[in-house]
Design a protein around this motif. Structure first.
Motif, PDB file in Angstrom:
ATOM      1  N   GLN A 134       0.834  -1.195   0.000  1.00  0.00           N
ATOM      2  CA  GLN A 134       0.000   0.000   0.000  1.00  0.00           C
ATOM      3  C   GLN A 134       0.872   1.249   0.000  1.00  0.00           C
ATOM      4  OE1 GLN A 134      -2.238  -1.135   3.606  1.00  0.00           O
ATOM      5  NE2 GLN A 134      -4.089  -1.105   2.344  1.00  0.00           N
ATOM      6  N   TYR A 135       0.362   2.302  -0.638  1.00  0.00           N
ATOM      7  CA  TYR A 135       1.106   3.546  -0.748  1.00  0.00           C
ATOM      8  C   TYR A 135       0.340   4.656  -0.033  1.00  0.00           C
ATOM      9  CZ  TYR A 135       3.451   0.922  -4.422  1.00  0.00           C
ATOM     10  OH  TYR A 135       4.126  -0.043  -5.122  1.00  0.00           O
ATOM     11  N   GLU A 136       1.029   5.353   0.838  1.00  0.00           N
ATOM     12  CA  GLU A 136       0.402   6.375   1.667  1.00  0.00           C
ATOM     13  C   GLU A 136      -0.198   7.506   0.833  1.00  0.00           C
ATOM     14  OE1 GLU A 136       1.664   8.961   5.586  1.00  0.00           O
ATOM     15  OE2 GLU A 136       3.108   8.790   3.942  1.00  0.00           O
ATOM     16  N   ASN A 138      -1.105   7.458  -2.364  1.00  0.00           N
ATOM     17  CA  ASN A 138      -1.880   7.053  -3.530  1.00  0.00           C
ATOM     18  C   ASN A 138      -2.814   5.917  -3.135  1.00  0.00           C
ATOM     19  OD1 ASN A 138      -2.946   6.430  -6.006  1.00  0.00           O
ATOM     20  ND2 ASN A 138      -0.975   6.282  -7.074  1.00  0.00           N
ATOM     21  N   ASN A 139      -3.959   6.260  -2.580  1.00  0.00           N
ATOM     22  CA  ASN A 139      -4.906   5.255  -2.100  1.00  0.00           C
ATOM     23  C   ASN A 139      -5.553   4.461  -3.228  1.00  0.00           C
ATOM     24  OD1 ASN A 139      -4.513   5.957   0.628  1.00  0.00           O
ATOM     25  ND2 ASN A 139      -6.001   7.632   0.472  1.00  0.00           N
ATOM     26  N   ASN A 140      -5.428   4.953  -4.464  1.00  0.00           N
ATOM     27  CA  ASN A 140      -6.043   4.277  -5.599  1.00  0.00           C
ATOM     28  C   ASN A 140      -5.110   3.247  -6.241  1.00  0.00           C
ATOM     29  OD1 ASN A 140      -8.461   5.805  -5.467  1.00  0.00           O
ATOM     30  ND2 ASN A 140      -7.440   7.513  -6.485  1.00  0.00           N
ATOM     31  N   PHE A 141      -3.925   3.073  -5.682  1.00  0.00           N
ATOM     32  CA  PHE A 141      -2.946   2.150  -6.262  1.00  0.00           C
ATOM     33  C   PHE A 141      -2.525   1.128  -5.214  1.00  0.00           C
ATOM     34  CE2 PHE A 141       1.242   0.741  -7.631  1.00  0.00           C
ATOM     35  CZ  PHE A 141       1.030   0.510  -8.979  1.00  0.00           C
ATOM     36  N   ALA A 142      -2.581  -0.144  -5.567  1.00  0.00           N
ATOM     37  CA  ALA A 142      -2.213  -1.216  -4.643  1.00  0.00           C
ATOM     38  C   ALA A 142      -1.634  -2.390  -5.414  1.00  0.00           C
ATOM     39  CB  ALA A 142      -3.424  -1.669  -3.829  1.00  0.00           C
ATOM     40  N   THR A 143      -0.800  -3.157  -4.732  1.00  0.00           N
ATOM     41  CA  THR A 143      -0.184  -4.346  -5.335  1.00  0.00           C
ATOM     42  C   THR A 143      -0.494  -5.564  -4.476  1.00  0.00           C
ATOM     43  OG1 THR A 143       1.639  -3.060  -6.284  1.00  0.00           O
ATOM     44  CG2 THR A 143       1.973  -5.425  -6.054  1.00  0.00           C
ATOM     45  N   ASN A 144      -0.965  -6.629  -5.126  1.00  0.00           N
ATOM     46  CA  ASN A 144      -1.234  -7.888  -4.442  1.00  0.00           C
ATOM     47  C   ASN A 144      -0.433  -8.987  -5.123  1.00  0.00           C
ATOM     48  OD1 ASN A 144      -3.651  -7.301  -2.500  1.00  0.00           O
ATOM     49  ND2 ASN A 144      -4.164  -6.286  -4.434  1.00  0.00           N
ATOM     50  N   GLY A 145      -0.035  -9.999  -4.348  1.00  0.00           N
ATOM     51  CA  GLY A 145       0.766 -11.054  -4.942  1.00  0.00           C
ATOM     52  C   GLY A 145       0.770 -12.330  -4.136  1.00  0.00           C
ATOM     53  N   GLU A 146       1.317 -13.379  -4.757  1.00  0.00           N
ATOM     54  CA  GLU A 146       1.517 -14.668  -4.107  1.00  0.00           C
ATOM     55  C   GLU A 146       2.967 -15.085  -4.289  1.00  0.00           C
ATOM     56  OE1 GLU A 146      -0.983 -14.833  -6.772  1.00  0.00           O
ATOM     57  OE2 GLU A 146      -2.385 -13.906  -5.364  1.00  0.00           O
ATOM     58  N   ASN A 147       3.473 -15.832  -3.330  1.00  0.00           N
ATOM     59  CA  ASN A 147       4.850 -16.290  -3.372  1.00  0.00           C
ATOM     60  C   ASN A 147       4.914 -17.761  -2.973  1.00  0.00           C
ATOM     61  OD1 ASN A 147       7.582 -16.819  -1.869  1.00  0.00           O
ATOM     62  ND2 ASN A 147       7.973 -15.076  -3.209  1.00  0.00           N
ATOM     63  N   TYR A 148       5.631 -18.551  -3.774  1.00  0.00           N
ATOM     64  CA  TYR A 148       5.864 -19.961  -3.481  1.00  0.00           C
ATOM     65  C   TYR A 148       7.360 -20.146  -3.253  1.00  0.00           C
ATOM     66  CZ  TYR A 148       1.286 -20.263  -5.761  1.00  0.00           C
ATOM     67  OH  TYR A 148      -0.030 -20.073  -6.119  1.00  0.00           O
ATOM     68  N   GLY A 149       7.740 -20.781  -2.159  1.00  0.00           N
ATOM     69  CA  GLY A 149       9.159 -20.859  -1.862  1.00  0.00           C
ATOM     70  C   GLY A 149       9.606 -22.198  -1.308  1.00  0.00           C
ATOM     71  N   LEU A 150      10.823 -22.591  -1.669  1.00  0.00           N
ATOM     72  CA  LEU A 150      11.504 -23.748  -1.099  1.00  0.00           C
ATOM     73  C   LEU A 150      12.769 -23.247  -0.418  1.00  0.00           C
ATOM     74  CD1 LEU A 150      11.262 -26.339  -4.025  1.00  0.00           C
ATOM     75  CD2 LEU A 150      10.025 -26.427  -1.853  1.00  0.00           C
ATOM     76  N   SER A 151      13.048 -23.734   0.788  1.00  0.00           N
ATOM     77  CA  SER A 151      14.219 -23.242   1.514  1.00  0.00           C
ATOM     78  C   SER A 151      14.867 -24.365   2.314  1.00  0.00           C
ATOM     79  CB  SER A 151      13.838 -22.095   2.443  1.00  0.00           C
ATOM     80  OG  SER A 151      12.957 -22.538   3.461  1.00  0.00           O
TER      81      SER A 151
END
Length: 223
Positions: A134-136, A138-151
């Motif tokens: 989220q951007y302080e 710019n309330n109209n702009f947002a990024t969503n995502g998924e992450n898959y990881g092996l460690s």
């Protein structure tokens, strides 16, 4: 004489631990971890403050398969947040993630006394996380995502047997670790739609960055 004393000391340590955790012993585990870090940098009259916070819980099942060796499985949940604050019109950016993981452990025990010993844990883990940015300003702009990881990581620690059933554990963080991640992100606003996919590999250790980590757990001896 010197070699005889060394051999006797090793046998004493092994015998002490064997009396606590015999081969075939079953254990139920629980853990809590918390970490935090901060960093401040300046470039071209622009100051950036970067703050990190993370916490998580986990449960698992373990068994003693050989003297001084433990194997087991665990599942867990972690919450992380990262805040980047630019001292300018750019303002503040906040990233949060919710992560679910399942892992397999192989642990080595080093007895220091009757009830106190060090631990070295090799953890192999698969994780899935949902992320949001989220951007302080710019309330109209947002990024969503998924992450898959092996460690895979090596974690040093300490443990103390409180009584016949309970063992307390402290994990000091990743001595060294390797991560393979695949991510998908979607950014939306009133004017644009953006999608991105990426795959990354990185190495890390408890000596890198300005961060601290402490994991606190327990083990209950079932039989």
């Amino acid at each position: 004489m010197k070699h005889s004393f060394t051999l006797a000391l090793l046998l004493l340590c092994g015998g002490t631990l064997q009396a606590q955790l015999n081969k075939g012993t079953q254990l139920l585990t629980g853990s809590f971890n918390i970490g935090a870090g901060n960093q401040e940098s300046s470039n071209n009259n622009e100051t950036l403050k970067n703050n990190n916070f993370g916490a998580g819980i986990g449960v698992g099942r373990q068994w003693v398969h050989k003297e001084n060796r433990i194997r087991g499985f665990q599942i867990g949940y972690n919450y992380n947040s990262n805040t980047q604050n630019y001292q300018s019109v750019a303002g503040e950016t906040k990233r949060t993630s919710n992560t679910f993981n399942v892992g397999y452990i192989s642990q080595y025990l080093l007895p220091f006394g009757k009830k106190f010993y060090g631990t070295a844990t090799i953890l192999s883990q698969f994780a899935f996380s949902k992320q949001k940015e989220q951007y302080e300003n710019n309330n109209n702009f947002a990024t969503n995502g998924e992450n898959y990881g092996l460690s895979v990581s090596i974690q040093p620690g300490l443990a103390y047997q409180l009584n016949k059933r309970w063992i307390a554990d402290v994990t000091l963080g990743n001595l060294v670790g390797a991560n393979l991640n695949h991510s998908r992100y979607r950014s939306t606003s009133t004017t644009t739609n953006f999608k991105d996919r990426s795959t990354s590999f990185n190495l890390n250790s408890m000596f890198s960055g300005n961060s601290t980590f402490l994991g606190i757990g327990f083990r209950y001896i079932l039989r």
